[in-house]
Design an enzyme around this catalytic site. Structure first.
Site, PDB file in Angstrom:
ATOM      1  CG  MET A  85      28.150  -2.396  13.828  1.00  0.00           C
ATOM      2  SD  MET A  85      29.963  -2.403  13.999  1.00  0.00           S
ATOM      3  CE  MET A  85      30.481  -2.619  12.312  1.00  0.00           C
ATOM      4  CG  LEU A  88      20.453   0.761   8.671  1.00  0.00           C
ATOM      5  CD1 LEU A  88      19.014   0.921   9.139  1.00  0.00           C
ATOM      6  CD2 LEU A  88      21.102  -0.450   9.324  1.00  0.00           C
ATOM      7  CG  HIS A  89      23.450  -2.656   3.141  1.00  0.00           C
ATOM      8  ND1 HIS A  89      22.990  -3.954   3.208  1.00  0.00           N
ATOM      9  CD2 HIS A  89      24.626  -2.639   3.829  1.00  0.00           C
ATOM     10  CE1 HIS A  89      23.852  -4.696   3.892  1.00  0.00           C
ATOM     11  NE2 HIS A  89      24.853  -3.927   4.284  1.00  0.00           N
ATOM     12  CG  HIS A 119      21.881  -3.557   7.562  1.00  0.00           C
ATOM     13  ND1 HIS A 119      22.658  -2.727   6.792  1.00  0.00           N
ATOM     14  CD2 HIS A 119      22.717  -4.150   8.446  1.00  0.00           C
ATOM     15  CE1 HIS A 119      23.913  -2.810   7.200  1.00  0.00           C
ATOM     16  NE2 HIS A 119      23.979  -3.666   8.192  1.00  0.00           N
ATOM     17  N   GLY A 144      22.819 -11.891   8.858  1.00  0.00           N
ATOM     18  CA  GLY A 144      23.012 -12.210   7.451  1.00  0.00           C
ATOM     19  C   GLY A 144      24.150 -13.191   7.237  1.00  0.00           C
ATOM     20  CE  LYS A 146      28.521  -8.244   4.221  1.00  0.00           C
ATOM     21  NZ  LYS A 146      29.950  -8.117   4.675  1.00  0.00           N
ATOM     22  CG  ASP A 147      29.254 -10.287   8.445  1.00  0.00           C
ATOM     23  OD1 ASP A 147      30.352  -9.935   7.985  1.00  0.00           O
ATOM     24  OD2 ASP A 147      28.265  -9.534   8.479  1.00  0.00           O
ATOM     25  CB  SER A 162      28.189  -0.460   5.846  1.00  0.00           C
ATOM     26  OG  SER A 162      26.946  -0.899   6.344  1.00  0.00           O
TER      27      SER A 162
END
Length: 416
Positions: free
Chosen positions: A141, A144-145, A148, A258, A260-261, A297
């Site tokens: 989405m 980006l970090h 991503h 990832g 994390k989700d 994000s």
């Protein structure tokens, strides 16, 4: 002949002594992420404005390395065309008699990634790819970090072609959530994706993805009942719908997400399995800041003070994981056997409530944690709540607010 092509792989080049009348032009690697290990074929030829088709045809050569290539040619020349399975790069001749390596590299970088704003465009490109090529896909989405970018890096190292998408999906946001203020930085994100070797960027708008008469949604049964679904009604329907649409449009070989989700990853695996999609779902470990905060994000919403204490979220999960390891690796003295042998391998279990209490106790120790929305102990495969945790492990996930910012995180419990 007006046309000569000499091509070399890796860092080797043809000694100029062998071809004293030729100039050499080097296309340097665009990044350092082992793209030279790819075996994609490039079809190259050099061209002047001659109409001699027979001469041009003789210059076609296949190369089995993508970026470490040297081209040599007899001057004068006016244009160099480099055709790949992705697109055509046109390097225009400068006023001088020969183009410098730096100029060629700069032009190639500028044209490397193709941005597609329509479904027709991305599908047209996809259909032209040979079936033998693997396509890695990273849906995002935006904003980006490094989390991503770790997915992009993995996709780049494992696939012939890499496609990313940026689309802030409105159907996965609920009432009162941050759809309108969600960070949007297309120009910056595009540059990052290009630097990390993405070949194609799909950047649709809302009207393209959800037309005026859009009525069809993918509604996964049961996901609204898990804690994240209860906290965000309709969220998983939105995720399931957009991922199904994106997979249908992009047709990837491998798709990258990832950890994390965690619930979202379980959902996507379920969609692929239930709907018989020919996609390999790859889930990579959560990328964290040096102090343990999971990259997100939404971390940009945190005030400096909130950011300072936010590692307490991961600290709480680590406390539960440490307790789990103490039990199942036999290092709790109160559970040792009478003969002094450790309890490793014994059939022990831990009540899920015990692990939840450990997490919540750490979170409550920080006053800036204003709301613990849930702490859930779930099956690793289904994300369904479980009452006890045994040697097969579990996933502990949580959502809480630090100040007014909602953060999520999870940790996997497993032996070994």
């Amino acid at each position: 002949s007006l046309f000569i092509v000499v091509c070399c792989c890796c860092c080797c080049c043809v000694p100029s002594a062998l071809f004293p009348s030729l100039y050499y032009y080097f296309l340097k690697p665009i990044d350092t992420y082992d793209r030279h290990t790819r075996s994609t074929h490039i079809l190259c030829f050099l061209s002047t404005k001659s109409n001699n088709k027979q001469a041009k045809a003789k210059t076609k050569t296949k190369i089995t390395q993508t970026f470490y290539i040297s081209l040599s040619l007899s001057p004068p020349f006016e244009e160099i065309y480099i055709y790949t399975h992705r697109h055509q790069i046109l390097l225009q001749q400068q006023p001088k008699n020969k183009m410098s390596a730096a100029a060629a590299t700069t032009t190639a970088k500028q044209l490397l990634m193709t941005v597609h704003e329509s479904i027709k465009s991305i599908r047209s490109m996809r259909k032209k790819l040979p079936s033998s090529l693997s396509v890695g896909y990273v849906p995002t989405m935006g904003a980006l970090h490094d989390g991503h970018l770790s997915l992009v890096k993995e996709a780049r190292s494992k696939n012939d072609v890499v496609i990313a998408s940026i689309f802030v999906n409105p159907t996965q946001f609920g009432k009162g959530e941050d759809l309108d203020k969600y960070p949007r930085q297309m120009e910056q994100d595009s540059k990052l994706l290009q630097e990390f070797g993405v070949d194609h960027l799909f950047a649709p708008n809302k009207e393209l993805m959800y037309g005026k008469n859009h009525m069809t949604f993918v509604d996964p049964i049961g996901f609204d009942d898990i804690p994240e679904g209860v906290s965000r009604p309709g969220h998983f329907r939105g995720v399931a719908t957009v991922v199904t649409k994106l997979f249908n449009i992009v047709q990837p070989t491998n798709a990258y997400f990832g950890q994390k989700d965690a619930a979202q990853c379980t959902l996507i695996r379920r969609i692929v399995d239930d709907l018989n999609m020919d996609v390999n779902v790859q889930v990579l470990d959560t990328i964290r800041e040096t102090d343990g905060l999971a990259m997100s994000s939404r971390n940009a919403y945190l005030t400096p003070k909130e950011r300072m204490i936010s590692p307490v979220v991961y600290k709480s999960l680590c406390a539960a994981k440490q307790f789990y390891h103490m039990i199942f690796l036999g290092s709790v003295s109160s559970m040792e056997e009478e003969d002094g042998k450790a309890t490793e391998g014994k059939e022990f279990s831990i009540p899920s409530n015990t692990l939840r209490d450990i997490v919540e106790e750490v979170l409550r120790s920080e006053p800036l944690v204003t709301d613990i929305q849930y702490v859930s102990v779930d099956d690793r495969e289904t994300m369904r709540p479980i009452d006890v945790v045994g040697k097969d492990g579990a996933v502990i996930s949580l959502a809480c607010k630090v100040g007014s910012v909602r953060l999520i995180d999870n940790i996997v419990l497993k032996i070994g």
